[in-house]
Design a protein around this motif. Structure first.
Motif, mmCIF file in Angstrom:
data_model
loop_
_atom_site.group_PDB
_atom_site.id
_atom_site.type_symbol
_atom_site.label_atom_id
_atom_site.label_comp_id
_atom_site.label_asym_id
_atom_site.label_seq_id
_atom_site.Cartn_x
_atom_site.Cartn_y
_atom_site.Cartn_z
ATOM 1 N N ILE A 50 0.883 -1.161 0.000
ATOM 2 C CA ILE A 50 0.000 0.000 0.000
ATOM 3 C C ILE A 50 0.922 1.212 0.000
ATOM 4 N N ILE A 51 0.777 2.059 -1.007
ATOM 5 C CA ILE A 51 1.647 3.216 -1.179
ATOM 6 C C ILE A 51 0.808 4.480 -1.051
ATOM 7 N N PRO A 52 0.968 5.213 0.047
ATOM 8 C CA PRO A 52 0.189 6.440 0.253
ATOM 9 C C PRO A 52 0.552 7.517 -0.770
ATOM 10 N N GLY A 53 -0.347 8.480 -0.910
ATOM 11 C CA GLY A 53 -0.095 9.616 -1.781
ATOM 12 C C GLY A 53 1.157 10.362 -1.338
ATOM 13 N N GLU A 54 1.680 11.159 -2.228
ATOM 14 C CA GLU A 54 2.933 11.872 -1.974
ATOM 15 C C GLU A 54 2.889 12.671 -0.668
ATOM 16 N N GLY A 55 3.938 12.474 0.133
ATOM 17 C CA GLY A 55 4.061 13.202 1.389
ATOM 18 C C GLY A 55 3.267 12.622 2.543
ATOM 19 N N LEU A 56 2.551 11.535 2.311
ATOM 20 C CA LEU A 56 1.726 10.935 3.365
ATOM 21 C C LEU A 56 2.378 9.672 3.922
ATOM 22 N N ALA A 57 2.153 9.405 5.188
ATOM 23 C CA ALA A 57 2.609 8.170 5.826
ATOM 24 C C ALA A 57 1.584 7.077 5.560
ATOM 25 N N THR A 86 -7.114 1.601 5.521
ATOM 26 C CA THR A 86 -7.566 2.897 4.993
ATOM 27 C C THR A 86 -8.340 3.672 6.052
ATOM 28 N N LYS A 87 -9.240 2.999 6.750
ATOM 29 C CA LYS A 87 -10.041 3.660 7.788
ATOM 30 C C LYS A 87 -9.151 4.235 8.895
ATOM 31 N N GLY A 88 -8.152 3.467 9.303
ATOM 32 C CA GLY A 88 -7.241 3.933 10.342
ATOM 33 C C GLY A 88 -6.502 5.198 9.939
ATOM 34 N N TRP A 89 -6.046 5.251 8.699
ATOM 35 C CA TRP A 89 -5.332 6.439 8.240
ATOM 36 C C TRP A 89 -6.271 7.607 7.970
ATOM 37 N N GLN A 91 -8.849 8.326 9.686
ATOM 38 C CA GLN A 91 -9.155 8.920 10.988
ATOM 39 C C GLN A 91 -8.088 9.918 11.412
ATOM 40 N N ARG A 92 -6.864 9.680 11.021
ATOM 41 C CA ARG A 92 -5.757 10.595 11.355
ATOM 42 C C ARG A 92 -5.597 11.697 10.327
ATOM 43 N N ILE A 93 -5.742 11.328 9.047
ATOM 44 C CA ILE A 93 -5.542 12.266 7.935
ATOM 45 C C ILE A 93 -6.730 12.093 6.979
ATOM 46 N N PRO A 94 -7.756 12.924 7.094
ATOM 47 C CA PRO A 94 -8.970 12.744 6.294
ATOM 48 C C PRO A 94 -8.722 12.672 4.780
ATOM 49 N N GLU A 95 -7.707 13.342 4.281
ATOM 50 C CA GLU A 95 -7.438 13.335 2.836
ATOM 51 C C GLU A 95 -6.515 12.188 2.415
ATOM 52 N N TRP A 96 -6.231 11.253 3.337
ATOM 53 C CA TRP A 96 -5.327 10.147 3.046
ATOM 54 C C TRP A 96 -5.865 9.312 1.895
ATOM 55 N N GLN A 97 -4.989 8.975 0.997
ATOM 56 C CA GLN A 97 -5.319 8.074 -0.098
ATOM 57 C C GLN A 97 -4.071 7.304 -0.489
ATOM 58 N N ALA A 98 -4.251 6.185 -1.182
ATOM 59 C CA ALA A 98 -3.121 5.335 -1.519
ATOM 60 C C ALA A 98 -3.422 4.513 -2.760
ATOM 61 N N THR A 99 -2.358 3.967 -3.326
ATOM 62 C CA THR A 99 -2.479 2.985 -4.408
ATOM 63 C C THR A 99 -1.958 1.659 -3.875
ATOM 64 N N ILE A 100 -2.360 0.600 -4.523
ATOM 65 C CA ILE A 100 -1.916 -0.727 -4.121
ATOM 66 C C ILE A 100 -1.199 -1.340 -5.315
ATOM 67 N N SER A 101 -0.012 -1.876 -5.045
ATOM 68 C CA SER A 101 0.813 -2.390 -6.123
ATOM 69 C C SER A 101 1.502 -3.682 -5.699
ATOM 70 N N LYS A 102 1.663 -4.595 -6.647
ATOM 71 C CA LYS A 102 2.378 -5.839 -6.391
ATOM 72 C C LYS A 102 3.856 -5.509 -6.192
ATOM 73 N N VAL A 103 4.479 -6.127 -5.204
ATOM 74 C CA VAL A 103 5.898 -5.905 -4.919
ATOM 75 C C VAL A 103 6.728 -6.643 -5.973
ATOM 76 N N ASP A 104 7.667 -5.920 -6.563
ATOM 77 C CA ASP A 104 8.494 -6.505 -7.620
ATOM 78 C C ASP A 104 9.979 -6.499 -7.259
ATOM 79 N N PHE A 105 10.267 -6.563 -5.962
ATOM 80 C CA PHE A 105 11.652 -6.596 -5.500
ATOM 81 C C PHE A 105 11.740 -7.562 -4.320
ATOM 82 N N PRO A 106 12.933 -8.105 -4.066
ATOM 83 C CA PRO A 106 13.074 -9.072 -2.964
ATOM 84 C C PRO A 106 12.927 -8.411 -1.595
#
Length: 153
Positions: A50-57, A86-89, A91-106
């Motif tokens: 799960i990769i949050p939007g730029e600048g987000l944890a 998503t719900k947890g984040w 609650q802390r950061i209402p504008e939080w959003q993320a993309t989900i991507s398959k890991v392609d590295f060891p």
């Protein structure tokens, strides 16, 4: 959802001394996922990030087979894990959003992990691979993979 106190991730002793669920939920999730894949190479599971939007944890790495997922909670359904995270984040950061991507590295290779701004197994105070193996051993993997969707995290 639990959030560690500020500064813990920068202190190797305090980071290591967290409870397993906190340790693998906030900073060593990639190690847990890598050990899981090493332990069950023919399970049909693969790593996802799960990769949050730029600048987000809120990065998180876990394994899934497209329906089931495994992370620091143990087993859950993929959609429930994503909703919970998503719900947890939100609650802390209402504008939080993320993309989900398959890991392609060891996930257990220090150079590859460092390139993705994650610690390698040899960069923790002690051996996180052994810790992850012990954590994984706590679960009944056959039973957990057969549970109905009524279960939640």
């Amino acid at each position: 959802m639990y959030f560690p106190k500020p500064g813990i991730k920068k202190d190797p002793v305090r980071r290591w001394n967290q409870m397993d669920r906190v340790f693998f939920g906030h900073g060593a999730c990639h190690i847990l996922a890598g050990v899981y894949l090493q332990r069950f190479p023919d399970s049909g599971f693969y790593a996802v990030k799960i990769i949050p939007g730029e600048g987000l944890a809120g990065n998180h790495v876990f394994v899934t087979n497209g329906t089931r997922a495994f992370d620091y909670h143990g087993y859950s359904f993929l959609d429930q894990l994503i909703t919970h995270h998503t719900k947890g984040w939100h609650q802390r950061i209402p504008e939080w959003q993320a993309t989900i991507s398959k890991v392609d590295f060891p996930l257990l290779n220090t150079a590859a992990l460092n390139a993705h701004k994650m610690l390698g197994p040899d960069q923790y105070l002690h051996n996180p691979i052994k810790r992850a193996q012990k954590f994984i051993d706590r679960f009944d993997h056959k039973l957990a993979k057969s549970l109905k969707q009524e279960q939640s995290i």
